[in-house]
Design a protein around this motif. Structure first.
Motif, short mmCIF file in Angstrom:
data_model
loop_
_atom_site.label_atom_id
_atom_site.label_comp_id
_atom_site.label_asym_id
_atom_site.label_seq_id
_atom_site.Cartn_x
_atom_site.Cartn_y
_atom_site.Cartn_z
N LEU A 1 0.60 -1.21 -0.07
CA LEU A 1 -0.06 0.04 -0.06
C LEU A 1 0.81 1.31 0.10
N LEU A 2 1.95 1.17 0.81
CA LEU A 2 2.91 2.35 0.76
C LEU A 2 3.68 2.68 -0.35
N PHE A 3 4.31 1.59 -0.94
CA PHE A 3 4.90 1.65 -2.35
C PHE A 3 4.07 2.00 -3.27
N GLY A 4 3.05 1.43 -3.17
CA GLY A 4 1.93 1.65 -4.35
C GLY A 4 1.59 3.14 -4.48
N ASN B 1 -0.13 0.82 -14.51
CA ASN B 1 -0.50 0.81 -13.21
C ASN B 1 0.45 0.18 -12.49
N TYR B 2 1.10 1.02 -11.56
CA TYR B 2 2.08 0.57 -10.68
C TYR B 2 1.93 -0.56 -9.63
N LEU B 3 0.62 -0.39 -9.19
CA LEU B 3 0.26 -1.40 -8.15
C LEU B 3 0.26 -2.84 -8.72
N LEU C 1 3.73 -3.97 -9.27
CA LEU C 1 4.45 -4.23 -7.81
C LEU C 1 3.73 -5.39 -7.05
N THR C 2 2.67 -5.73 -7.29
CA THR C 2 2.05 -6.83 -6.69
C THR C 2 3.06 -8.27 -6.66
N PRO C 3 3.22 -8.70 -7.91
CA PRO C 3 3.97 -9.80 -7.79
C PRO C 3 5.38 -9.63 -7.02
N GLY C 4 5.74 -8.51 -7.28
CA GLY C 4 7.27 -8.26 -6.66
C GLY C 4 6.91 -8.57 -4.91
N ALA D 1 -4.42 -6.34 -2.81
CA ALA D 1 -4.37 -5.62 -3.93
C ALA D 1 -5.50 -5.34 -4.83
N TRP D 2 -6.26 -6.48 -4.89
CA TRP D 2 -7.49 -6.09 -5.44
C TRP D 2 -8.48 -5.13 -4.88
N LEU D 3 -8.53 -4.97 -3.46
CA LEU D 3 -9.33 -4.05 -2.97
C LEU D 3 -8.76 -2.59 -3.22
N ALA D 4 -7.48 -2.62 -3.31
CA ALA D 4 -6.74 -1.17 -3.63
C ALA D 4 -7.02 -0.90 -5.08
#
Length: 261
Positions: A40-43, A60-62, A65-68, A130-133
């Motif tokens: 959430l913070l890095f996203g 979309n950066y989120l 980022l999520t797999p990382g 991630a989906w909720l975000a």
């Protein structure tokens, strides 16, 4: 030892570790706090990097980022797998195991399977957050399945490595120090947080030999709208080979441990 006996030992030992986890489910929650904060913070902090010329991670950066974050969670969790062995040594349980006909390979694999179960549960939670975000993944169910496979193979590699370190070092402080020294460089010398096309050339070169990067590339590639399956399966194959090699090395570490008893 026969294959059926080894499988039985693996099942029993895996059940032992899962029962121990069931008595302390808060462990799963604690392991999730930091990855979710990073997600959430890095996203939010770095969401504008997608506008940098040359960024090849999508719009979309989120989503990028999520797999990382999933692989970071798998790496850090599995790097502590040897803690179970340290505890068994301190309680005298390890010596009793080694004095019995228990399969050494089963002891290693059971720890790896236990960590894999935790990785899968944690990954599903992170994907839900991630989906909720607002992250939406084009890979669908097949992409999620491959992401989970990538995380599990990475878990196998570093859980086996952690077990080997525990058997050789025989001390919690040494295990923690070695895990930290290895984990953070592997994380930053990859595309987990930033597309390596924006990194210095030497980072890109090192990343091609980084097993953590193999897992990130495979998982992220499978979640894309049009996956490059040859690259995905190629990186998964490298992880699988390394997992087998690390399992063999970890099993061999038992002989060194017994010589030092």
């Amino acid at each position: 030892m026969s294959a059926p006996a080894a499988l039985t030992h693996t099942a029993v030992l895996t059940g032992r570790q899962l029962r121990a986890f069931g008595r302390m489910p808060a462990y799963l929650v604690m392991n999730l706090v930091q990855p979710i904060i990073w997600l959430l913070l890095f996203g939010q902090l770095f969401k504008s990097v997608v506008d940098i010329p040359g960024f090849g991670g999508g719009s979309n950066y989120l989503v990028f980022l999520t797999p990382g974050i999933v692989m970071m969670m798998a790496l850090f969790g599995s790097a502590w797998a040897g803690t179970t062995y340290i505890q068994d040594m301190e309680r005298g349980v390890m010596d009793r195991f080694l004095a019995s006909p228990t399969s050494r390979g089963a002891m290693i694999v059971a720890t790896m399977l236990h960590q894999a179960v935790l990785t899968i549960l944690q990954t599903l939670v992170v994907l839900g957050v991630a989906w909720l975000a607002g992250a939406r993944f084009d890979g669908g169910a097949a992409g999620i399945a491959v992401l989970l496979l990538s995380a599990v193979l990475l878990t196998f590699v570093f859980a086996a490595f952690s077990n080997a370190v525990a058997l050789l070092a025989r001390a919690q402080t040494a295990l923690i120090a070695i895990s930290q020294v290895i984990s953070f460089p592997l994380m930053f010398l990859s595309s987990a947080i930033m597309d390596t096309s924006l990194s210095p050339g030497w980072v890109r070169q090192v990343a091609t030999f980084n097993p953590f990067e193999w897992a990130v590339v495979a998982g992220r590639g499978a979640m894309a709208q049009a996956p490059d399956w040859s690259a995905v399966w190629g990186h998964l194959g490298l992880l699988a080979v390394l997992a087998v090699a690390m399992t063999w090395l970890a099993t061999r570490a038992f002989s060194q441990y017994q010589r030092r008893i």
